[in-house]
Design an enzyme around this catalytic site. Structure first.
Site, PDB file in Angstrom:
ATOM      1  N   GLU A  21      68.291  19.421 100.459  1.00  0.00           N
ATOM      2  CA  GLU A  21      67.277  18.557  99.862  1.00  0.00           C
ATOM      3  C   GLU A  21      65.904  19.231  99.869  1.00  0.00           C
ATOM      4  O   GLU A  21      65.100  19.020  98.971  1.00  0.00           O
ATOM      5  CB  GLU A  21      67.211  17.224 100.604  1.00  0.00           C
ATOM      6  CG  GLU A  21      68.452  16.375 100.409  1.00  0.00           C
ATOM      7  CD  GLU A  21      68.437  15.124 101.262  1.00  0.00           C
ATOM      8  OE1 GLU A  21      68.496  14.030 100.683  1.00  0.00           O
ATOM      9  OE2 GLU A  21      68.360  15.246 102.502  1.00  0.00           O
ATOM     10  N   LYS A  98      64.548   7.024  96.517  1.00  0.00           N
ATOM     11  CA  LYS A  98      65.181   8.295  96.167  1.00  0.00           C
ATOM     12  C   LYS A  98      66.243   7.968  95.124  1.00  0.00           C
ATOM     13  O   LYS A  98      67.153   7.169  95.379  1.00  0.00           O
ATOM     14  CB  LYS A  98      65.826   8.947  97.390  1.00  0.00           C
ATOM     15  CG  LYS A  98      66.488  10.287  97.083  1.00  0.00           C
ATOM     16  CD  LYS A  98      67.146  10.897  98.298  1.00  0.00           C
ATOM     17  CE  LYS A  98      66.102  11.517  99.191  1.00  0.00           C
ATOM     18  NZ  LYS A  98      66.698  12.402 100.219  1.00  0.00           N
TER      19      LYS A  98
END
Length: 119
Positions: A21, A98
């Site tokens: 990420e 997200k």
């Protein structure tokens, strides 16, 4: 009192606990709502008597650019800055989402929401 809202601020950032990420990043959505007395600005029609949403958007984008493992930490930083930099704000609510999180499965988004007012 009134509420100023900015919905769906889109940002590409690198938050998350996974190493990938931090390298790949992902899309985020941020929603902001601030409670403020709008009576003066409604009379004066003057930007200095209200909360400039350009300033709110700038805070969000700057704080989203700083990598964090948790969305909670990002939201806290945004709240801290809003309350520090914009004295007219009585209370702020931040939702950080997200989009398409890497959690296995077909999930549109994961959202955390935090609120804080002045003491």
């Amino acid at each position: 009192m009134g509420i100023i809202k900015i919905k769906n601020i889109r940002v590409y950032a690198y938050h998350g606990c996974l190493i990938e990420e931090g390298k790949i990043g992902s899309d985020y959505r941020v929603d902001v709502a601030v409670k403020v007395n709008l009576s003066k600005s409604a009379k004066t029609d003057n930007l200095s008597d209200t909360v400039d949403y350009v300033h709110l958007n700038k805070i969000v984008k700057q704080e989203m650019a700083i990598r964090s493992q948790l969305l909670e930490e990002v939201a806290k930083r945004i709240l801290d800055r809003i309350l520090l930099e914009i004295p007219l704000v009585k209370k702020a609510t931040i939702a950080v989402s997200k989009l398409n999180p890497p959690i296995g499965g077909n999930v549109a988004m994961v959202t955390i929401e935090m609120s804080r007012g002045r003491k």
